[in-house]
Design a protein around this motif. Structure first.
Motif, short mmCIF file in Angstrom:
data_model
loop_
_atom_site.label_atom_id
_atom_site.label_comp_id
_atom_site.label_asym_id
_atom_site.label_seq_id
_atom_site.Cartn_x
_atom_site.Cartn_y
_atom_site.Cartn_z
N UNK A 175 0.64 -16.39 -37.50
CA UNK A 175 0.04 -17.64 -37.98
C UNK A 175 0.75 -18.98 -38.30
N UNK A 176 2.12 -18.58 -38.38
CA UNK A 176 3.02 -19.73 -38.66
C UNK A 176 3.76 -20.47 -37.44
N UNK A 177 3.46 -19.63 -36.38
CA UNK A 177 4.35 -20.34 -35.02
C UNK A 177 3.53 -20.57 -33.80
N UNK A 178 2.37 -20.12 -33.71
CA UNK A 178 1.48 -20.36 -32.45
C UNK A 178 0.24 -21.19 -32.65
N UNK A 179 -0.34 -21.70 -31.72
CA UNK A 179 -1.44 -22.45 -31.91
C UNK A 179 -2.79 -21.80 -31.72
N UNK A 180 -2.41 -20.70 -30.93
CA UNK A 180 -3.63 -19.56 -30.52
C UNK A 180 -2.96 -18.43 -30.49
N UNK A 181 -3.83 -17.31 -30.43
CA UNK A 181 -3.41 -16.03 -30.61
C UNK A 181 -4.74 -15.07 -30.43
N UNK A 182 -4.45 -13.77 -29.72
CA UNK A 182 -5.62 -12.91 -29.67
C UNK A 182 -5.14 -11.83 -30.39
N UNK A 183 -6.04 -10.99 -31.23
CA UNK A 183 -5.56 -9.90 -31.74
C UNK A 183 -6.48 -8.68 -31.53
N UNK A 184 -6.16 -7.79 -30.71
CA UNK A 184 -6.84 -6.63 -30.15
C UNK A 184 -6.79 -5.59 -31.00
N UNK A 185 -8.02 -5.15 -31.64
CA UNK A 185 -7.77 -4.04 -32.61
C UNK A 185 -8.06 -2.70 -31.35
N UNK A 186 -6.99 -1.88 -31.74
CA UNK A 186 -7.14 -0.65 -30.48
C UNK A 186 -8.35 -0.04 -30.65
N UNK A 187 -8.83 0.26 -29.53
CA UNK A 187 -10.02 1.30 -29.35
C UNK A 187 -9.27 2.51 -28.36
N UNK A 188 -9.84 3.67 -29.09
CA UNK A 188 -9.21 5.02 -28.19
C UNK A 188 -9.85 4.66 -26.89
N UNK A 189 -8.93 5.24 -25.78
CA UNK A 189 -9.33 5.19 -24.36
C UNK A 189 -8.65 6.32 -23.61
N UNK A 190 -8.37 6.48 -22.42
CA UNK A 190 -7.89 7.74 -21.89
C UNK A 190 -6.45 7.95 -21.84
N UNK A 191 -5.67 7.12 -22.54
CA UNK A 191 -4.35 7.14 -22.78
C UNK A 191 -3.95 8.14 -23.78
#
Ligand code: SF4
Length: 229
Positions: A175-191
């Protein structure tokens, strides 16, 4: 598998999910989407050209993703993207790359000749969590290292083993250092990596205000951008 979509929530743009060569790293502990990688160049180009035909340029902004880094797209596909940019008067591009290509980022910026928001899979600014637990192999020390090359970190939240303190710190940095960001909320997968429901619930409540922040795109599902399966 949907490979073309429009992101109309924030930073309105068209988005395509293309096919590329195998991810150069391919060993992140939470990743199972490298199954979309290929080594069949002609087939990849054929599919990618078809997908790119959907791009209209209506928003003048295009995001190109693949299950890896943009440097793993075949050369003919990169040339085709450049052609589409010119034909459709696209003025801004979003691309993504792993940290290991940092010294080639400028080359890609020069190639496309339009402003690029370069995303990078940071996942977390906590060095140990990122490189040992998530096995990301992105061995930068601080957010300043990232900013020398990239514009927009992609973060991961909601993993068992991640703490609220780590997430708070990550959000503060973003929030304090970038003009853009993406936050991925983890979804269970095959890992083997598992989602932490309690921490996801906490995050959704505490960081609900991000939904109103035009700089931050929170993906509660992998397919929130409308591509993938
Ligand atoms: S760098 Fe990206 S595509 Fe490659 S293994 Fe890690 S998460 Fe998967």
């Amino acid at each position: 598998m949907d490979r073309y979509s429009e992101v109309t929530n924030k930073n309105i743009r068209e988005i395509v999910l293309l096919k590329g060569y195998p991810c150069i790293w391919g060993k992140c502990s939470f990743c199972d989407y490298i199954s979309d990688n290929s080594t069949l160049e002609n087939e990849m180009n054929k599919l990618n050209f078809e997908v790119l035909e959907n791009v209209s340029g209506k928003y003048k902004v295009l995001e190109v993703i693949n299950s890896g880094s943009c440097f793993e797209l075949p050369k003919a596909t990169l040339n085709k993207i450049k052609e589409v940019i010119k034909e459709k008067n696209i003025e801004k591009l979003f691309l993504e790359s792993h940290w290991c290509y940092k010294n080639k980022i400028q080359e890609m910026r020069d190639f496309f000749e339009i402003p690029i928001t370069f995303k990078i899979g940071v996942e977390s600014f906590d060095y140990e969590f990122r490189n040992t637990f998530l096995n990301k192999n992105a061995k930068f020390k601080t957010y300043e290292d990232i900013k020398k090359y990239f514009d927009s970190p992609c973060m991961m939240v909601g993993i068992k083993g991640q703490t609220k303190e780590m997430i708070d710190k990550d959000m503060e940095i973003v929030l304090n250092n970038f003009d853009h960001a993406t936050i991925n909320v983890f979804i269970n997968n095959t890992s083997q990596i598992k989602r932490d429901e309690e921490i996801v619930k906490w995050f959704r409540e505490k960081y609900k205000f991000l939904d109103e922040n035009p700089k931050i795109e929170v993906l509660y599902n992998n397919t929130d951008f409308g591509v993938g399966d």
